[in-house]
Design a protein around this motif. Structure first.
Motif, PDB file in Angstrom:
ATOM      1  N   PHE A 162       0.801  -1.214   0.000  1.00  0.00           N
ATOM      2  CA  PHE A 162       0.000   0.000   0.000  1.00  0.00           C
ATOM      3  C   PHE A 162       0.843   1.277   0.000  1.00  0.00           C
ATOM      4  O   PHE A 162       0.398   2.309  -0.480  1.00  0.00           O
ATOM      5  N   ALA A 163       2.071   1.198   0.509  1.00  0.00           N
ATOM      6  CA  ALA A 163       2.941   2.373   0.504  1.00  0.00           C
ATOM      7  C   ALA A 163       3.764   2.490  -0.771  1.00  0.00           C
ATOM      8  O   ALA A 163       4.328   3.542  -1.046  1.00  0.00           O
ATOM      9  N   ARG A 164       3.805   1.434  -1.576  1.00  0.00           N
ATOM     10  CA  ARG A 164       4.727   1.429  -2.708  1.00  0.00           C
ATOM     11  C   ARG A 164       4.059   1.342  -4.072  1.00  0.00           C
ATOM     12  O   ARG A 164       4.578   1.887  -5.048  1.00  0.00           O
ATOM     13  N   VAL A 165       2.930   0.666  -4.191  1.00  0.00           N
ATOM     14  CA  VAL A 165       2.389   0.341  -5.507  1.00  0.00           C
ATOM     15  C   VAL A 165       2.048   1.586  -6.328  1.00  0.00           C
ATOM     16  O   VAL A 165       2.297   1.624  -7.524  1.00  0.00           O
ATOM     17  N   ARG A 166       1.514   2.621  -5.704  1.00  0.00           N
ATOM     18  CA  ARG A 166       1.178   3.806  -6.515  1.00  0.00           C
ATOM     19  C   ARG A 166       2.426   4.535  -7.005  1.00  0.00           C
ATOM     20  O   ARG A 166       2.431   5.115  -8.077  1.00  0.00           O
ATOM     21  N   PHE A 167       3.538   4.480  -6.221  1.00  0.00           N
ATOM     22  CA  PHE A 167       4.797   5.063  -6.678  1.00  0.00           C
ATOM     23  C   PHE A 167       5.334   4.281  -7.875  1.00  0.00           C
ATOM     24  O   PHE A 167       5.847   4.847  -8.829  1.00  0.00           O
ATOM     25  N   GLU A 168       5.210   2.964  -7.796  1.00  0.00           N
ATOM     26  CA  GLU A 168       5.653   2.121  -8.902  1.00  0.00           C
ATOM     27  C   GLU A 168       4.832   2.411 -10.160  1.00  0.00           C
ATOM     28  O   GLU A 168       5.386   2.563 -11.257  1.00  0.00           O
ATOM     29  N   GLU A 169       3.523   2.490 -10.009  1.00  0.00           N
ATOM     30  CA  GLU A 169       2.675   2.761 -11.165  1.00  0.00           C
ATOM     31  C   GLU A 169       2.928   4.163 -11.722  1.00  0.00           C
ATOM     32  O   GLU A 169       2.925   4.358 -12.931  1.00  0.00           O
ATOM     33  N   GLN A 170       3.195   5.132 -10.838  1.00  0.00           N
ATOM     34  CA  GLN A 170       3.511   6.487 -11.312  1.00  0.00           C
ATOM     35  C   GLN A 170       4.823   6.480 -12.104  1.00  0.00           C
ATOM     36  O   GLN A 170       4.931   7.140 -13.133  1.00  0.00           O
ATOM     37  N   MET A 171       5.811   5.720 -11.642  1.00  0.00           N
ATOM     38  CA  MET A 171       7.079   5.614 -12.363  1.00  0.00           C
ATOM     39  C   MET A 171       6.858   5.003 -13.752  1.00  0.00           C
ATOM     40  O   MET A 171       7.431   5.452 -14.740  1.00  0.00           O
ATOM     41  N   MET A 172       5.993   3.997 -13.828  1.00  0.00           N
ATOM     42  CA  MET A 172       5.703   3.374 -15.117  1.00  0.00           C
ATOM     43  C   MET A 172       4.948   4.339 -16.047  1.00  0.00           C
ATOM     44  O   MET A 172       5.215   4.390 -17.248  1.00  0.00           O
ATOM     45  N   ILE A 173       4.031   5.121 -15.493  1.00  0.00           N
ATOM     46  CA  ILE A 173       3.304   6.113 -16.307  1.00  0.00           C
ATOM     47  C   ILE A 173       4.269   7.166 -16.819  1.00  0.00           C
ATOM     48  O   ILE A 173       4.217   7.551 -17.996  1.00  0.00           O
ATOM     49  N   GLU A 174       5.169   7.647 -15.960  1.00  0.00           N
ATOM     50  CA  GLU A 174       6.152   8.651 -16.384  1.00  0.00           C
ATOM     51  C   GLU A 174       7.088   8.098 -17.447  1.00  0.00           C
ATOM     52  O   GLU A 174       7.541   8.817 -18.324  1.00  0.00           O
ATOM     53  N   THR A 175       7.377   6.808 -17.381  1.00  0.00           N
ATOM     54  CA  THR A 175       8.294   6.191 -18.344  1.00  0.00           C
ATOM     55  C   THR A 175       7.584   5.805 -19.644  1.00  0.00           C
ATOM     56  O   THR A 175       8.100   6.053 -20.723  1.00  0.00           O
ATOM     57  N   PHE A 176       6.391   5.216 -19.542  1.00  0.00           N
ATOM     58  CA  PHE A 176       5.724   4.648 -20.719  1.00  0.00           C
ATOM     59  C   PHE A 176       4.462   5.391 -21.153  1.00  0.00           C
ATOM     60  O   PHE A 176       3.882   5.054 -22.179  1.00  0.00           O
ATOM     61  N   GLY A 177       4.019   6.367 -20.369  1.00  0.00           N
ATOM     62  CA  GLY A 177       2.884   7.209 -20.747  1.00  0.00           C
ATOM     63  C   GLY A 177       1.604   6.446 -21.027  1.00  0.00           C
ATOM     64  O   GLY A 177       1.176   5.609 -20.243  1.00  0.00           O
ATOM     65  N   GLU A 178       1.001   6.746 -22.183  1.00  0.00           N
ATOM     66  CA  GLU A 178      -0.292   6.162 -22.549  1.00  0.00           C
ATOM     67  C   GLU A 178      -0.256   4.644 -22.661  1.00  0.00           C
ATOM     68  O   GLU A 178      -1.247   3.976 -22.392  1.00  0.00           O
ATOM     69  N   ASP A 179       0.879   4.097 -23.049  1.00  0.00           N
ATOM     70  CA  ASP A 179       0.996   2.648 -23.161  1.00  0.00           C
ATOM     71  C   ASP A 179       0.723   1.986 -21.810  1.00  0.00           C
ATOM     72  O   ASP A 179      -0.020   1.013 -21.717  1.00  0.00           O
ATOM     73  N   TYR A 180       1.293   2.539 -20.747  1.00  0.00           N
ATOM     74  CA  TYR A 180       1.063   1.962 -19.420  1.00  0.00           C
ATOM     75  C   TYR A 180      -0.348   2.270 -18.938  1.00  0.00           C
ATOM     76  O   TYR A 180      -0.977   1.429 -18.302  1.00  0.00           O
ATOM     77  N   ARG A 181      -0.870   3.437 -19.237  1.00  0.00           N
ATOM     78  CA  ARG A 181      -2.247   3.769 -18.844  1.00  0.00           C
ATOM     79  C   ARG A 181      -3.242   2.790 -19.486  1.00  0.00           C
ATOM     80  O   ARG A 181      -4.188   2.339 -18.834  1.00  0.00           O
ATOM     81  N   ARG A 182      -3.024   2.455 -20.753  1.00  0.00           N
ATOM     82  CA  ARG A 182      -3.890   1.471 -21.421  1.00  0.00           C
ATOM     83  C   ARG A 182      -3.769   0.111 -20.743  1.00  0.00           C
ATOM     84  O   ARG A 182      -4.763  -0.581 -20.523  1.00  0.00           O
ATOM     85  N   TYR A 183      -2.552  -0.259 -20.398  1.00  0.00           N
ATOM     86  CA  TYR A 183      -2.319  -1.530 -19.712  1.00  0.00           C
ATOM     87  C   TYR A 183      -3.050  -1.548 -18.362  1.00  0.00           C
ATOM     88  O   TYR A 183      -3.648  -2.552 -17.984  1.00  0.00           O
TER      89      TYR A 183
END
Length: 195
Positions: A162-183
């Motif tokens: 709960f303390a980490r998953v949103r940071f991980e997902e934010q890092m993936m969004i910043e790196t992969f943008g719309e591709d990760y959002r679609r995923y």
């Protein structure tokens, strides 16, 4: 063999299996350059808490019996359930490592050649590694004959997740943008079709 001894033995076998599964992937991943890493104190503390709850506290309990006031006999039914949960956890743990390949890392990192993985277990859930930790924690709660040692894993995994998953997902969004959002729209976090 008593249910207490059986549960402890299965937990130890699962722990050894976990390290055996992780070692070759960790070794291979070291050879892949890291482009971005979350090396914050928060990240290090979360990993330390997970290590304490899933390894240190249970090992201290197995070696010393501490804290004796919280000991109980889980019975064979819980040991069987814990064994099944641990077996599924180890399968999911191995499979998520295999599907990630060189992109795997223990900490939050983006590696050279990193891409959004959508195959294998990642087809159904975004975070199978966390799902395997939840299963391990639940197995530990069934297998260990001490409330503190049994539930230290659940507390540690809950904190980590709960303390980490949103940071991980934010890092993936910043790196992969719309591709990760679609995923993210196509998958759930840790339970297929639910969450």
């Amino acid at each position: 063999m008593s249910s207490i001894t059986l549960g402890q033995t299965i937990w130890l076998i699962g722990l050894v299996a976990w390290f055996i599964i992780r070692y070759p992937y960790a070794r291979r991943a070291r050879g892949t350059a890291t482009l971005r890493r979350d090396g914050t104190l928060r990240e290090r503390l979360l990993l330390a808490a997970a290590f304490a709850g899933l390894f240190v506290i249970p090992m201290v309990n197995l070696a010393t019996g501490w804290p004796r006031a919280f000991a109980y006999d889980p019975g064979y039914g819980l040991v069987v359930l814990g064994s099944l949960l641990f077996a599924f956890s180890l399968w999911l743990f191995r499979r998520s490592h295999k599907d990630l390949g060189r992109q795997w890392s223990a900490s939050l990192e983006v590696r050279e050649g990193h891409r959004v993985v959508r195959s294998g277990v990642y087809r159904s859930i975004r975070h199978p590694m966390y799902a395997s930790f939840w299963l391990w924690a639940l197995a530990q709660a069934c297998l260990l004959p001490n409330v503190v040692a049994a539930f230290s894993g659940v507390a540690a995994v809950a904190l980590l997740f709960f303390a980490r998953v949103r940071f991980e997902e934010q890092m993936m969004i910043e790196t992969f943008g719309e591709d990760y959002r679609r995923y993210m729209q196509q998958t759930h976090r840790i339970i297929p079709g639910v969450y």
